[in-house]
Design a protein around this motif. Structure first.
Motif, PDB file in Angstrom:
ATOM      1  N   VAL A  65       0.742  -1.129  -0.056  1.00 28.44           N
ATOM      2  CA  VAL A  65       0.194  -0.102  -0.012  1.00 28.44           C
ATOM      3  C   VAL A  65       0.918   1.356   0.024  1.00 28.44           C
ATOM      4  O   VAL A  65       1.869   1.536   1.014  1.00 28.44           O
ATOM      5  N   LEU A  73      -4.131   0.223   9.004  1.00 27.96           N
ATOM      6  CA  LEU A  73      -4.244  -1.271   8.014  1.00 27.96           C
ATOM      7  C   LEU A  73      -4.829  -1.971   9.322  1.00 27.96           C
ATOM      8  O   LEU A  73      -4.099  -2.410   9.958  1.00 27.96           O
ATOM      9  N   GLU A 124      -4.164  -4.955  13.845  1.00 23.15           N
ATOM     10  CA  GLU A 124      -4.044  -3.581  13.115  1.00 23.15           C
ATOM     11  C   GLU A 124      -2.664  -3.283  13.016  1.00 23.15           C
ATOM     12  O   GLU A 124      -1.845  -3.339  13.890  1.00 23.15           O
ATOM     13  N   TYR A 133       2.335  -5.644   3.628  1.00 19.08           N
ATOM     14  CA  TYR A 133       1.686  -6.510   4.578  1.00 19.08           C
ATOM     15  C   TYR A 133       1.460  -7.996   4.022  1.00 19.08           C
ATOM     16  O   TYR A 133       1.130  -8.151   2.885  1.00 19.08           O
ATOM     17  N   TRP A 135      -0.594 -10.847   4.254  1.00 22.07           N
ATOM     18  CA  TRP A 135      -1.864 -11.090   4.428  1.00 22.07           C
ATOM     19  C   TRP A 135      -2.247 -12.594   4.548  1.00 22.07           C
ATOM     20  O   TRP A 135      -2.174 -13.326   3.379  1.00 22.07           O
ATOM     21  N   ILE A 145      -9.420  -6.474   4.415  1.00 22.28           N
ATOM     22  CA  ILE A 145      -8.357  -5.547   4.994  1.00 22.28           C
ATOM     23  C   ILE A 145      -9.133  -4.200   4.836  1.00 22.28           C
ATOM     24  O   ILE A 145      -9.632  -3.671   3.731  1.00 22.28           O
ATOM     25  N   LEU A 147      -8.520   0.184   5.004  1.00 15.57           N
ATOM     26  CA  LEU A 147      -7.364   0.961   4.999  1.00 15.57           C
ATOM     27  C   LEU A 147      -8.104   2.430   5.351  1.00 15.57           C
ATOM     28  O   LEU A 147      -9.165   2.782   4.788  1.00 15.57           O
TER      29      LEU A 147
END
Length: 599
Positions: A65, A73, A124, A133, A135, A145, A147
Motif C-alpha cells: 500500500v 491497516l 492492525e 503486509y 496477508w 483489509i 485502510l
C-alpha cells in the motif's frame, strides 16, 4: 523389430526430458504474479480490500500500500469490516483481472471515525506513508483489509497484491522422470531376447511327432479351436503398463481419487468417544449422524463459522477492560469506567467509589482479572448487539469470576456489563463447542425449562418471599440462603419491634442476558434491585442508626421518619433444557450497597 520399437521410444523419452528441462529453465513461468490498482482510481475515506482480491489463493499474499501520510491497516472478518464501514463512502478492491485489481466506488458519508483500537480487528498496524503486509487467513473464513485514517482524510488507493503463481508448479519434474523411464524402457527393449516358442506357429520338422501334451496345448484342449499365437516378444506388456500410467495421469494429470478402504470397526481404540466414532462412521458411509448423546452440543449450538472474537482478540479485549477498571479503581473515578464498563457493572462500581469516599472502611469491589481465561462463550452470529462471556481467575482471587461483555454496535467496543463471582462449591455448566454459543430469546422458554426473564423474576420472587410458589424452581444455594437468613434475622430482632420493615427484590429486565450452553441449556445473567426499608411504627418511635454504616452515609444516628436502603444484586444462573428434571441453579452472585437515604 526390436530396434524399430526401441528407437522411437528412446527418442520420445528424450523429448519428454528436454521439454521438462526447458520448463525448469527457458520456459519457467514466474513464481509470483502482481496485480495493482490503476492511477485513475476514485478515492474515499475508506478503502476495503475484499477476500476476492486474494484470487483463489489459500496461501499468504503480499499486499503493498502506497499512501500519503499516516493511516491504519486493519484486518477483520469480511462481514465485520462491512458493518464498520456502514454508510460511509468507500472504495472496494473487488477482485483480480490479470495484472489489474478491479475496484468499485460506493457513495456515502464523507467521514468515518478513527478505526484504531476497534475490537473488531484481528490485527492492525499504524502505517506512515507505505507498507508491505503479509496477508494470511487466521482461521478458515472470509477476511478483509480496511485502510482508513479517520475523519475526511482520503484512504490510500494505490495498492498491489503479489500472490503465488498457480502455474509455477509446472510439469517439469514429472516430464523429466517420465522421460527417463521411457528411455530406460527403450534401452531395455534392445537387449530383450525373443521368447523361445519351441516350434509354436510353424509345422513340425519332417519325421518328428508332436508330443501328445503339446498337441493338446496347441489345439486348445479337447478338440477346441486353436489358440491365438503369443506375441513375438515380452516387451509390449510393459509398454501397455507405462501407457496406462501416463493415461491415468500419474505423470501428466491429477491422480484419480483412491478407492474406499473398508474400516475395521472392531479395531477402533477403546479411547475413542462414542460420539466421535459414530460421527466418523456416519461420514464414511454417508448415513446421517445419530442423535447427540447427553451432554453433547445441541443442534442449535453447532458452530456456523469462525467465532466473532478469536483467542488473541479476546485476550486484547480483556486486557483493555481490566486496565480500564484498574485505573478507575485506583482513582475512584467512575468517569474513567465509561469507555469499557456499562450497565450493572458500572452502577455497582460507581456506587462503591461513592461509598468509599464516605467510609474508607467499606470493602472495595473485586478487581477484574484479564487472565488466565478458564473458559469462554463466544458466538458466531454476525449481528449486533454481541454478547460474550469469559471466566477468569486472578492469582489473588479465591474463586473465578464470570465477565459478561456486550458490544452494542460495530463501531463501539465491548463493555463489561456484569462481573459475577462464582459461588463457593459451584460448577460452571458444560461449555459449548467453540464459537457455537450465542444469545437466545429472553421472553420465550423454547428449548429451555424456563424463559430467561422468567428465571430472573423467579429468583427475585424467591428472595422476597422465600416460601412462595417459586421456591422449588431453584437448587439450594449460598447466595439465596445468606440473603433470606439476613432478612429473617432483621425481622426477628426484638430491637426492631417498633419498626415496619420490608424487603423487596425486583428484576431489572433491561439488564438480562442469556447465552446457550453445550447441553442445550442457558447461562442467564440478571440484575436485581434490592430495596430495604425501615420505618417507625408510630410517631413516638425512631430508627436507631448508631454504629452502622448507615450512620456514616447519612450523618444521622437516628431517624424519626425512616430510611430507604438500596442494594444491587448481580446473579448468574444455569437454566436446564426443556424436559430436564434438574432445577435452576444459581452459579454466581455479587451484592453491592448502592445508597442509604433518610425519608
Amino acid at each position: 523389430m526390436r530396434v524399430k520399437a526401441a528407437v522411437p521410444i528412446i527418442v520420445a523419452g528424450l523429448v519428454l526430458m528436454l521439454v521438462g528441462i526447458g520448463l525448469q529453465t527457458l520456459w519457467k513461468p514466474a513464481e509470483t504474479l502482481t496485480s495493482s490498482t490503476t492511477r485513475q482510481t476514485t478515492s474515499a475515506p475508506v478503502t476495503v480490500i475484499l477476500p476476492e482480491a486474494r484470487g483463489r489463493q489459500s496461501a499468504d499474499v503480499e499486499v503493498t500500500v502506497d499512501g500519503e501520510g499516516p493511516f491504519t491497516l486493519a484486518v477483520g472478518r469480511a462481514s465485520d469490516v462491512e458493518a464498520w464501514v456502514g454508510e460511509a463512502a468507500h472504495l472496494s478492491v473487488t477482485g483480480i483481472d490479470e495484472d489489474v485489481l478491479s475496484t468499485e466506488y460506493t457513495e456515502g458519508e464523507a467521514s468515518v471515525p478513527d478505526p484504531r483500537g476497534s475490537d473488531l480487528w484481528i490485527s492492525e498496524e499504524a502505517v506512515q506513508g507505505s507498507t508491505s503486509y503479509r496477508w494470511s487467513e487466521p482461521v478458515e473464513g472470509e477476511w478483509s483489509i480496511l485502510l482508513a485514517t479517520g475523519g475526511r482524510t482520503t484512504a490510500p488507493t494505490q495498492i498491489s497484491i503479489t500472490r503465488p503463481n498457480d502455474q509455477s508448479a509446472s510439469l517439469a519434474l514429472p516430464l523429466i522422470i517420465g522421460g527417463a523411464l521411457v528411455v530406460v524402457l527403450g534401452i531395455a527393449l534392445l537387449f530383450i531376447a525373443p521368447r523361445d516358442r519351441s516350434g509354436q506357429g510353424r509345422p513340425d520338422a519332417p519325421g518328428r511327432r508332436r508330443p501328445p501334451g503339446r498337441a493338446r496345448a496347441a489345439d486348445g484342449g479337447r478338440g477346441g479351436a486353436p489358440s491365438t499365437a503369443a506375441p513375438s516378444i515380452a516387451a509390449p506388456r510393459v509398454i501397455l503398463v507405462l501407457v496406462g500410467l501416463l493415461g491415468a495421469g500419474s505423470l501428466l494429470a491429477p491422480l484419480p481419487a483412491l478407492a474406499a478402504v473398508p474400516v475395521d470397526v472392531e479395531r477402533i481404540p477403546d479411547t475413542a468417544t462414542p460420539t466421535a466414532t459414530a460421527t466418523a462412521i456416519a461420514s464414511a458411509t454417508g448415513d446421517p449422524e445419530p442423535p447427540l448423546a447427553t451432554g453433547a452440543p445441541s443442534p442449535g449450538s453447532v458452530a456456523s463459522g469462525p467465532p466473532v472474537v478469536l483467542e488473541e482478540q479476546l485476550e486484547r479485549i480483556l486486557r483493555a477492560v481490566a486496565g480500564t477498571v484498574a485505573a478507575a479503581d485506583a482513582a475512584s473515578d467512575p468517569d474513567l469506567l465509561e469507555p469499557r464498563v456499562d450497565g450493572a457493572a458500572l452502577e455497582t462500581r460507581a456506587a462503591a467509589y461513592a461509598l468509599a469516599a464516605a467510609d474508607a472502611g467499606l470493602p472495595a469491589p473485586a478487581p477484574v482479572a484479564a487472565a488466565p481465561v478458564l473458559l469462554d462463550m463466544i458466538p458466531t452470529d454476525d449481528q449486533w448487539p454481541r454478547t460474550l462471556v469469559a471466566l477468569t481467575q486472578g492469582t489473588d482471587d479465591p474463586v473465578p469470576q464470570a465477565l459478561l461483555l456486550v458490544q452494542e454496535s460495530p463501531r463501539e467496543n465491548y463493555r463489561l456489563v456484569s462481573a459475577v463471582q462464582m459461588l463457593p462449591g459451584s460448577t460452571f455448566p458444560t461449555p459449548p463447542v467453540p464459537g457455537a454459543t450465542g444469545p437466545i430469546p429472553l421472553d420465550e422458554d423454547g428449548a429451555l425449562k424456563l424463559a430467561p426473564q422468567e428465571a430472573v423474576r423467579a429468583i427475585a420472587d424467591v428472595l422476597t418471599e422465600p416460601d412462595g410458589d417459586n421456591e422449588r424452581i431453584f437448587e439450594e444455594n449460598s447466595f439465596a440462603e445468606a440473603i433470606t437468613r439476613f432478612q429473617a434475622e432483621v425481622r426477628a430482632d426484638p430491637g426492631n419491634s417498633a419498626a415496619t420493615i420490608s424487603f423487596t427484590h425486583r428484576a431489572q429486565e433491561e439488564s438480562t442476558q442469556a447465552l446457550s450452553t453445550g447441553d442445550g441449556g442457558a447461562m442467564v445473567f440478571g440484575y436485581l434491585r434490592h430495596a430495604y426499608s425501615s420505618v417507625p411504627a408510630s410517631g413516638d418511635d425512631a430508627i436507631d442508626l448508631g454504629g452502622t454504616v448507615y450512620e456514616t452515609l447519612t450523618g444521622e444516628a437516628a431517624s424519626a421518619t425512616g430510611i430507604d436502603i438500596s442494594y444491587g444484586e448481580a446473579v448468574m444462573m444455569y437454566v436446564p433444557p426443556a424436559g430436564s428434571s434438574d432445577q435452576v441453579r444459581v452459579v454466581g452472585a455479587v451484592q453491592q450497597l448502592l445508597s442509604a437515604q433518610l425519608r
